[in-house]
Enzyme design. Structure first.
Site, PDB file in Angstrom:
ATOM      1  N   ALA A  67       0.813  -1.193   0.004  1.00  0.00           N
ATOM      2  CA  ALA A  67       0.107   0.141  -0.012  1.00  0.00           C
ATOM      3  C   ALA A  67       0.885   1.365  -0.089  1.00  0.00           C
ATOM      4  O   ALA A  67       0.693   2.184   0.924  1.00  0.00           O
ATOM      5  CB  ALA A  67      -1.256   0.076   1.144  1.00  0.00           C
ATOM      6  N   LEU A  68       1.883   1.430  -0.975  1.00  0.00           N
ATOM      7  CA  LEU A  68       2.911   2.137  -0.821  1.00  0.00           C
ATOM      8  C   LEU A  68       2.336   3.707  -1.210  1.00  0.00           C
ATOM      9  O   LEU A  68       1.314   3.825  -1.922  1.00  0.00           O
ATOM     10  CB  LEU A  68       3.933   1.924  -2.138  1.00  0.00           C
ATOM     11  CG  LEU A  68       4.484   0.456  -1.745  1.00  0.00           C
ATOM     12  CD1 LEU A  68       5.561   0.313  -2.911  1.00  0.00           C
ATOM     13  CD2 LEU A  68       4.989   0.282  -0.482  1.00  0.00           C
ATOM     14  N   HIS A  75       7.165   5.947   1.092  1.00  0.00           N
ATOM     15  CA  HIS A  75       7.908   4.633   0.874  1.00  0.00           C
ATOM     16  C   HIS A  75       8.911   5.017  -0.115  1.00  0.00           C
ATOM     17  O   HIS A  75      10.084   4.497  -0.384  1.00  0.00           O
ATOM     18  CB  HIS A  75       7.000   3.590   0.705  1.00  0.00           C
ATOM     19  CG  HIS A  75       6.240   3.026   1.568  1.00  0.00           C
ATOM     20  ND1 HIS A  75       4.585   3.320   1.470  1.00  0.00           N
ATOM     21  CD2 HIS A  75       6.447   2.308   2.820  1.00  0.00           C
ATOM     22  CE1 HIS A  75       4.270   2.588   2.353  1.00  0.00           C
ATOM     23  NE2 HIS A  75       4.979   2.224   3.384  1.00  0.00           N
ATOM     24  N   GLN A 129       9.725   2.281  16.183  1.00  0.00           N
ATOM     25  CA  GLN A 129      10.353   1.343  15.463  1.00  0.00           C
ATOM     26  C   GLN A 129      11.583   1.262  14.916  1.00  0.00           C
ATOM     27  O   GLN A 129      12.481   0.447  15.105  1.00  0.00           O
ATOM     28  CB  GLN A 129       9.294   1.051  14.300  1.00  0.00           C
ATOM     29  CG  GLN A 129       9.825   0.059  13.197  1.00  0.00           C
ATOM     30  CD  GLN A 129       8.658  -0.331  12.360  1.00  0.00           C
ATOM     31  OE1 GLN A 129       7.789  -1.041  12.304  1.00  0.00           O
ATOM     32  NE2 GLN A 129       8.766   0.382  10.969  1.00  0.00           N
TER      33      GLN A 129
HETATM   34  O1  PAF Z   1       6.912   0.046   8.956  1.00  0.00           O
HETATM   35  C1  PAF Z   1       6.449  -1.238   8.510  1.00  0.00           C
HETATM   36  O2  PAF Z   1       5.831  -1.074   7.482  1.00  0.00           O
HETATM   37  C2  PAF Z   1       6.538  -2.540   9.226  1.00  0.00           C
HETATM   38  O3  PAF Z   1       6.345  -2.196  10.472  1.00  0.00           O
HETATM   39  C3  PAF Z   1       7.704  -2.962   8.581  1.00  0.00           C
HETATM   40  C4  PAF Z   1       9.062  -2.541   8.963  1.00  0.00           C
HETATM   41  C5  PAF Z   1       7.822  -3.260   7.002  1.00  0.00           C
HETATM   42  C6  PAF Z   1       7.794  -4.661   9.458  1.00  0.00           C
HETATM   43  O4  PAF Z   1       6.672  -5.401   8.787  1.00  0.00           O
END
Ligand code: PAF
Length: 291
Positions: free
Chosen positions: A38-39, A43, A159
């Site tokens: 779902a870019l 991204h 994260q």
């Molecule tokens: O940030 C994300 O899209 C997700 O948490 C990742 C790092 C791809 C792990 O599934």
């Protein structure tokens, strides 16, 4: 396998390793951008950043079940693989790994990766399963793809810190690089979940950036952290948010609270917030430093 050849797609670990071995044999450095698909332009900006750090960019598309709780949106998370692959190729990605769940979680799977402390605060208090799922999938993707560098958006700042800690602790031989948050014209951080906002909610969502900027500015100029965060919380509720999970100002490196109610002069800090607008949960963060 240069940026100008058609992008290769692998659906198994074995295919991924073959591609990786070819790159290694040619002495090419690789940078990896993991995604759940779902870019959006956020991204793609990470893919562009990856190109500055390597000869070849690899991406992955995998909606990781272990980072969703039973009550979250795993089954409805937007899946747009064909479109995503076209976008990745156009952005200069040389290789994309789209594994089925069984390649990441083989039958009988029972191994998890947990980064303690960092995984249990802020997002981890609200979503206790989340960082264990992220660390588990990312460590497996790193093992399957052995990139020289990996790029994570600062939009998910906690994260990024969890992945940095994990990479250091496990001694994984790759560089972790943070990419700046891509924003809409009103400051809303780009996110695949923004698609859940209704037409009447979308204009209200810009309050996240406005409130966050105001709070970061106040704390930088020496205002009380506690009072500023309380005011931020109230401002989001006034702007029409249904609930505020947290508005917090923490140390930028460990996310530990500052010892007193004021950040020491010059200490790098991060303002982090999470709030719910209708059914959509928005998170964001911003650097600050007390002057
Ligand atoms: O940030 C994300 O899209 C997700 O948490 C990742 C790092 C791809 C792990 O599934």
């Amino acid at each position: 396998m240069t940026g100008s050849s058609p992008m290769r797609i692998a659906r198994s670990r074995q295919e991924a390793r073959l591609w990786r071995a070819e790159a290694q044999a040619r002495g090419l450095r690789t940078a990896f951008v993991p995604t759940m698909g779902a870019l959006h332009d956020g991204h793609l900006s990470l893919v562009r950043l990856a190109r500055q750090h390597a000869d070849l960019v690899m991406a992955s598309i995998f909606v990781n079940p272990t980072q969703f709780s039973a009550s979250e949106d795993f089954s409805t998370y937007p899946r747009k693989e064909q479109r995503d692959l076209e976008l990745l190729e156009a952005a200069g990605c040389a290789f994309t790994y789209c594994p089925p769940a069984s390649e990441i979680y083989p039958p009988g799977d029972s191994t998890r990766v947990l980064v303690r402390d960092l995984s249990h605060m802020l997002e981890g208090e609200i979503r206790p399963h989340f960082f264990e799922g992220v660390a588990t999938v990312v460590s497996r993707l790193f093992i399957h793809l052995t990139p020289d560098a990996a790029i994570f958006g600062e939009k998910d700042y906690q994260q990024l810190l969890v992945i940095r800690r994990m990479t250091t602790d496990l001694g994984l031989p790759l560089a972790i690089i943070g990419g700046e948050t891509a924003r809409e014209p009103d400051g809303l951080a780009m996110s695949s979940r923004n698609a859940y906002l209704t037409a009447s909610e979308r204009p209200k969502a810009g309050a996240v950036y406005r409130v966050m900027t105001e709070c970061a500015e106040r704390i930088s100029s020496g205002d009380s952290i506690r009072e500023t965060c309380e005011r931020g919380r109230a401002a989001l509720l006034d702007a029409g948010f249904a609930a505020v999970d947290y508005v917090e100002a923490r140390r930028a490196d460990t996310l530990a609270p500052f010892g007193s109610d004021a950040a020491p002069v010059g200490a790098p800090g991060r303002l982090l917030l999470a709030a719910r607008l209708g059914q959509t949960r928005l998170i964001d963060n911003m650097a600050f430093q007390r002057r």
